[in-house]
Scaffold this motif. Structure first.
Motif, PDB file in Angstrom:
ATOM      1  N   UNK A 260       2.439   7.521  25.063  1.00  0.00           N
ATOM      2  CA  UNK A 260       1.536   7.985  24.267  1.00  0.00           C
ATOM      3  C   UNK A 260       1.042   9.365  23.905  1.00  0.00           C
ATOM      4  N   UNK A 261       1.219  10.044  25.362  1.00  0.00           N
ATOM      5  CA  UNK A 261       0.923  11.636  25.786  1.00  0.00           C
ATOM      6  C   UNK A 261       2.280  12.398  25.308  1.00  0.00           C
ATOM      7  N   UNK A 262       3.853  11.682  26.093  1.00  0.00           N
ATOM      8  CA  UNK A 262       4.380  12.039  25.888  1.00  0.00           C
ATOM      9  C   UNK A 262       5.359  12.109  24.518  1.00  0.00           C
ATOM     10  N   UNK A 263       5.150  10.958  23.766  1.00  0.00           N
ATOM     11  CA  UNK A 263       5.297  11.058  22.451  1.00  0.00           C
ATOM     12  C   UNK A 263       4.506  12.160  21.753  1.00  0.00           C
ATOM     13  N   UNK A 264       2.581  12.428  21.959  1.00  0.00           N
ATOM     14  CA  UNK A 264       2.484  13.118  21.513  1.00  0.00           C
ATOM     15  C   UNK A 264       2.808  15.175  21.842  1.00  0.00           C
ATOM     16  N   UNK A 265       3.203  14.515  22.777  1.00  0.00           N
ATOM     17  CA  UNK A 265       3.528  16.583  23.141  1.00  0.00           C
ATOM     18  C   UNK A 265       4.976  16.639  22.486  1.00  0.00           C
TER      19      UNK A 265
ATOM     20  N   UNK B 281       5.770  14.971  10.643  1.00  0.00           N
ATOM     21  CA  UNK B 281       6.264  14.730  11.901  1.00  0.00           C
ATOM     22  C   UNK B 281       4.629  13.902  12.196  1.00  0.00           C
ATOM     23  N   UNK B 282       5.830  12.240  12.565  1.00  0.00           N
ATOM     24  CA  UNK B 282       4.820  11.884  13.440  1.00  0.00           C
ATOM     25  C   UNK B 282       5.989  10.158  14.397  1.00  0.00           C
ATOM     26  N   UNK B 283       5.043   9.663  14.929  1.00  0.00           N
ATOM     27  CA  UNK B 283       6.446   8.872  15.987  1.00  0.00           C
ATOM     28  C   UNK B 283       4.835   8.122  15.770  1.00  0.00           C
TER      29      UNK B 283
ATOM     30  N   UNK C 102      10.353   5.838  22.635  1.00  0.00           N
ATOM     31  CA  UNK C 102       9.683   6.696  21.331  1.00  0.00           C
ATOM     32  C   UNK C 102      10.511   7.101  19.827  1.00  0.00           C
ATOM     33  N   UNK C 103       9.608   6.849  19.157  1.00  0.00           N
ATOM     34  CA  UNK C 103      10.435   6.783  17.666  1.00  0.00           C
ATOM     35  C   UNK C 103       9.982   7.957  17.373  1.00  0.00           C
ATOM     36  N   UNK C 104      10.857   8.684  16.166  1.00  0.00           N
ATOM     37  CA  UNK C 104      10.450   9.696  15.396  1.00  0.00           C
ATOM     38  C   UNK C 104      10.192   9.452  14.417  1.00  0.00           C
ATOM     39  N   UNK C 105       9.121  10.354  13.288  1.00  0.00           N
ATOM     40  CA  UNK C 105      10.483   9.930  12.065  1.00  0.00           C
ATOM     41  C   UNK C 105       9.588  11.016  10.994  1.00  0.00           C
TER      42      UNK C 105
ATOM     43  N   UNK D 177      10.863  10.463   1.929  1.00  0.00           N
ATOM     44  CA  UNK D 177      12.173  10.060   1.465  1.00  0.00           C
ATOM     45  C   UNK D 177      12.532  11.358   2.320  1.00  0.00           C
ATOM     46  N   UNK D 178      11.975  11.239   3.133  1.00  0.00           N
ATOM     47  CA  UNK D 178      12.520  12.095   4.858  1.00  0.00           C
ATOM     48  C   UNK D 178      12.680  13.782   4.048  1.00  0.00           C
ATOM     49  N   UNK D 179      12.344  14.538   5.130  1.00  0.00           N
ATOM     50  CA  UNK D 179      12.997  15.647   5.160  1.00  0.00           C
ATOM     51  C   UNK D 179      13.906  16.636   6.084  1.00  0.00           C
ATOM     52  N   UNK D 180      14.561  15.442   6.507  1.00  0.00           N
ATOM     53  CA  UNK D 180      15.514  15.909   7.826  1.00  0.00           C
ATOM     54  C   UNK D 180      15.315  16.966   8.965  1.00  0.00           C
ATOM     55  N   UNK D 181      13.729  16.826   9.001  1.00  0.00           N
ATOM     56  CA  UNK D 181      13.165  17.143  10.614  1.00  0.00           C
ATOM     57  C   UNK D 181      12.976  16.768  11.285  1.00  0.00           C
ATOM     58  N   UNK D 182      13.661  15.428  11.751  1.00  0.00           N
ATOM     59  CA  UNK D 182      13.147  14.779  13.072  1.00  0.00           C
ATOM     60  C   UNK D 182      14.478  14.755  13.484  1.00  0.00           C
ATOM     61  N   UNK D 183      16.084  14.453  12.104  1.00  0.00           N
ATOM     62  CA  UNK D 183      17.586  14.552  12.436  1.00  0.00           C
ATOM     63  C   UNK D 183      17.760  16.235  12.895  1.00  0.00           C
TER      64      UNK D 183
END
Length: 124
Positions: free
Chosen positions: A6-11, A27-29, A41-44, A49-55
């Motif tokens: 959780x710490x790694x993901x939020x960092x 963005x979140x995860x 870790x799944x980021x989204x 509709x998604x903005x493509x940030x994670x991509x």
């Protein structure tokens, strides 16, 4: 260690917001836990509709920049002082992750980010 992932993901999410100039609420995860030995870790994007940030993290340079921003943020924070055994709203905590505030540890994030940047994070 309870709270490591959780710490790694939020960092990483905080670093991504800073490095790529993305509003943190866009963005979140979450963690995908197959078993106690397999976690991902799944980021989204949270934008409908998604903005493509994670991509954008597929670009190696942007991914490394994200990790460096994340490491800078958690390393410069002074919560927990030298023990780095807690977190605060300046490094890892925010309104959206209240459910795990008691698990978020700045030192875990630093350890994980350093391992990734040094190429030592082993896939589990």
């Amino acid at each position: 260690k309870d709270g490591f992932w959780e710490s790694l993901m939020y960092s990483i999410i905080e670093g991504m917001s800073s490095a790529l100039e993305i509003d943190r609420s866009d963005i979140d995860g979450t963690l995908y836990i197959k078993n106690s030995y397999s976690k991902s870790i799944v980021l989204f994007d949270t934008v409908p509709g998604g903005a493509g940030h994670v991509k954008r993290l597929l670009d190696k340079d942007q991914f490394i920049e994200t990790l460096n921003h994340a490491l800078g943020k958690v390393s410069k924070c002074t919560c927990g002082e030298d023990s780095r055994d807690t977190s605060c709203y300046n490094c890892l905590r925010n309104y959206y992750n209240q459910y795990c505030h008691d698990k978020l540890v700045r030192g875990y994030a630093i350890e994980g980010l350093e391992r990734i940047l040094e190429g030592r994070l082993v896939e589990a």
